[in-house]
Design an enzyme around this catalytic site. Structure first.
Site, mmCIF file in Angstrom:
data_model
loop_
_atom_site.group_PDB
_atom_site.id
_atom_site.type_symbol
_atom_site.label_atom_id
_atom_site.label_comp_id
_atom_site.label_asym_id
_atom_site.label_seq_id
_atom_site.Cartn_x
_atom_site.Cartn_y
_atom_site.Cartn_z
ATOM 1 N N LYS A 42 7.509 -5.512 29.860
ATOM 2 C CA LYS A 42 6.735 -5.236 28.459
ATOM 3 C C LYS A 42 7.459 -5.039 27.378
ATOM 4 O O LYS A 42 7.266 -5.074 26.437
ATOM 5 C CB LYS A 42 5.958 -3.705 28.953
ATOM 6 C CG LYS A 42 5.035 -3.585 29.940
ATOM 7 C CD LYS A 42 4.603 -2.170 30.181
ATOM 8 C CE LYS A 42 3.745 -2.102 31.566
ATOM 9 N NZ LYS A 42 3.770 -0.603 31.695
ATOM 10 N N GLY A 43 8.953 -4.853 27.709
ATOM 11 C CA GLY A 43 9.806 -4.408 26.464
ATOM 12 C C GLY A 43 9.830 -5.333 25.081
ATOM 13 O O GLY A 43 10.212 -4.852 24.247
ATOM 14 N N ASP A 99 13.902 -7.530 25.479
ATOM 15 C CA ASP A 99 14.369 -6.504 24.388
ATOM 16 C C ASP A 99 15.578 -6.094 24.384
ATOM 17 O O ASP A 99 16.048 -6.039 23.346
ATOM 18 C CB ASP A 99 13.376 -5.180 24.789
ATOM 19 C CG ASP A 99 13.459 -4.579 26.314
ATOM 20 O OD1 ASP A 99 14.082 -5.328 27.124
ATOM 21 O OD2 ASP A 99 12.948 -3.437 26.297
ATOM 22 N N ASP A 102 21.249 -5.597 29.264
ATOM 23 C CA ASP A 102 21.966 -4.551 29.683
ATOM 24 C C ASP A 102 22.881 -4.830 30.751
ATOM 25 O O ASP A 102 24.180 -5.599 30.373
ATOM 26 C CB ASP A 102 20.821 -3.375 30.078
ATOM 27 C CG ASP A 102 21.516 -2.108 30.278
ATOM 28 O OD1 ASP A 102 22.414 -1.704 29.662
ATOM 29 O OD2 ASP A 102 21.256 -1.434 31.380
ATOM 30 N N LYS A 130 23.819 -4.782 24.817
ATOM 31 C CA LYS A 130 24.985 -3.837 25.214
ATOM 32 C C LYS A 130 25.891 -4.454 26.057
ATOM 33 O O LYS A 130 25.856 -4.304 27.106
ATOM 34 C CB LYS A 130 24.136 -2.759 26.134
ATOM 35 C CG LYS A 130 23.761 -1.660 25.378
ATOM 36 C CD LYS A 130 23.270 -0.456 26.352
ATOM 37 C CE LYS A 130 21.932 0.140 26.143
ATOM 38 N NZ LYS A 130 21.497 1.115 27.193
ATOM 39 N N PHE A 151 21.557 5.028 25.562
ATOM 40 C CA PHE A 151 20.194 4.634 26.091
ATOM 41 C C PHE A 151 19.176 4.733 24.812
ATOM 42 O O PHE A 151 19.084 5.765 24.139
ATOM 43 C CB PHE A 151 19.395 5.566 27.270
ATOM 44 C CG PHE A 151 18.332 5.050 27.804
ATOM 45 C CD1 PHE A 151 18.440 3.997 28.871
ATOM 46 C CD2 PHE A 151 17.184 5.573 27.143
ATOM 47 C CE1 PHE A 151 17.157 3.553 29.225
ATOM 48 C CE2 PHE A 151 15.833 4.912 27.776
ATOM 49 C CZ PHE A 151 15.980 4.078 28.775
ATOM 50 N N VAL A 152 18.353 3.895 24.499
ATOM 51 C CA VAL A 152 17.820 3.720 23.126
ATOM 52 C C VAL A 152 16.460 3.451 23.299
ATOM 53 O O VAL A 152 15.991 2.787 24.467
ATOM 54 C CB VAL A 152 18.145 2.627 22.119
ATOM 55 C CG1 VAL A 152 19.818 2.869 21.699
ATOM 56 C CG2 VAL A 152 18.318 1.262 22.646
ATOM 57 N N ASP A 158 11.475 1.516 26.264
ATOM 58 C CA ASP A 158 10.810 2.614 26.531
ATOM 59 C C ASP A 158 11.659 3.692 27.255
ATOM 60 O O ASP A 158 12.804 3.297 27.614
ATOM 61 C CB ASP A 158 9.677 2.479 27.546
ATOM 62 C CG ASP A 158 10.071 1.910 28.845
ATOM 63 O OD1 ASP A 158 10.912 1.035 29.020
ATOM 64 O OD2 ASP A 158 9.874 2.450 29.942
ATOM 65 N N ARG A 164 7.447 3.207 23.176
ATOM 66 C CA ARG A 164 7.665 1.697 22.651
ATOM 67 C C ARG A 164 7.197 1.638 21.206
ATOM 68 O O ARG A 164 7.390 0.704 20.773
ATOM 69 C CB ARG A 164 6.701 0.929 23.744
ATOM 70 C CG ARG A 164 7.441 0.952 25.112
ATOM 71 C CD ARG A 164 6.393 -0.191 25.890
ATOM 72 N NE ARG A 164 6.832 -0.083 27.581
ATOM 73 C CZ ARG A 164 7.997 -0.518 28.241
ATOM 74 N NH1 ARG A 164 8.768 -1.198 27.544
ATOM 75 N NH2 ARG A 164 7.976 -0.309 29.460
#
Ligand code: IMP
Ligand code: MG
Length: 195
Positions: A42-43, A99, A102, A130, A151-152, A158, A164
């Site tokens: 969803k991000g 989004d 990572d 990141k 962690f953002v 989310d 979100r």
């Protein structure tokens, strides 16, 4: 909700400028080609919808869902859904949009998936990168911002399904993170008890 944010890393103005820049890069790269933007749910929905409105050349839009995170911040297994049909992938030029890059597992897996299903070109575009967290080798072709190992949340990102809808990117207060994690855990326990 805003009170739960300890620090804003990227405000709305900075985000606008970053998306303007990356949209120009994508436009230059895909000029004269047919291509499909694949938003990874969803991000990436917020980033993807802002991004495509700044790309003034023809494109199509598709969605896949890939969840590598449970309700916390630790990576779990990757689950891929809503893959476009074969005829929407074979021979197509694809821009995967996520989004945040990572560990790199999501993008790596999806790029392989689209390539093995016959996509002609598969490029990747991420809102945040990141690089310090990479577990598999992966570099995005386009990225709006690099962030440090924090962690953002916000702008699509989310924590346990929340935040979100924050219009900026920020870091949560530790107290808020604990509270939300606790209530997600309670909801999980209540659900498994009633199942
Ligand atoms: P990767 O497969 O480890 O690269 O993970 C990508 C996914 O992990 C993203 O699409 C996010 O859903 C999630 N993720 C990674 N870091 C963060 C973060 O700082 N905040 C929120 N979600 C994150
Ligand atoms: Mg997520």
């Amino acid at each position: 909700m805003h009170n739960d944010v300890e620090r804003v890393l990227l405000d709305e103005e900075a985000i606008r400028a970053g998306i303007d820049r990356v949209a120009e890069e994508v436009t230059t790269a895909f000029e004269g080609m047919d291509f499909t933007v694949v938003s990874i749910l969803k991000g990436s929905c917020i980033f993807a919808s802002d991004l495509i409105r700044r790309i003034p050349i023809p494109l199509e839009l598709a969605f896949v869902s890939a969840s590598s995170y449970g309700d916390g911040t630790e990576a779990g297994k990757l689950k891929v859904n809503f893959l476009p049909a074969g005829n929407e992938i074979e021979g197509r030029n694809i821009l995967l949009v996520d989004d945040i890059l990572d560990t790199g597992r999501t993008m790596h897996t999806l790029k392989d998936e689209f390539t093995s299903r016959g996509a002609a070109i598969v490029k990747s575009c991420v809102f945040l990168d990141k690089p310090s967290r990479r577990a598999v080798e992966f570099n995005a072709d386009f990225r709006a911002f690099e962030v440090e190992d924090l962690f953002v949340v916000g702008f699509g990102l989310d924590f346990a399904g929340r935040y979100r809808n924050l219009p900026y990117v920020g870091v949560l207060q530790p107290e808020a993170q604990e509270r939300v994690a606790r209530s997600a855990e309670e909801a999980r326990i209540a659900q498994s008890a009633s199942a």
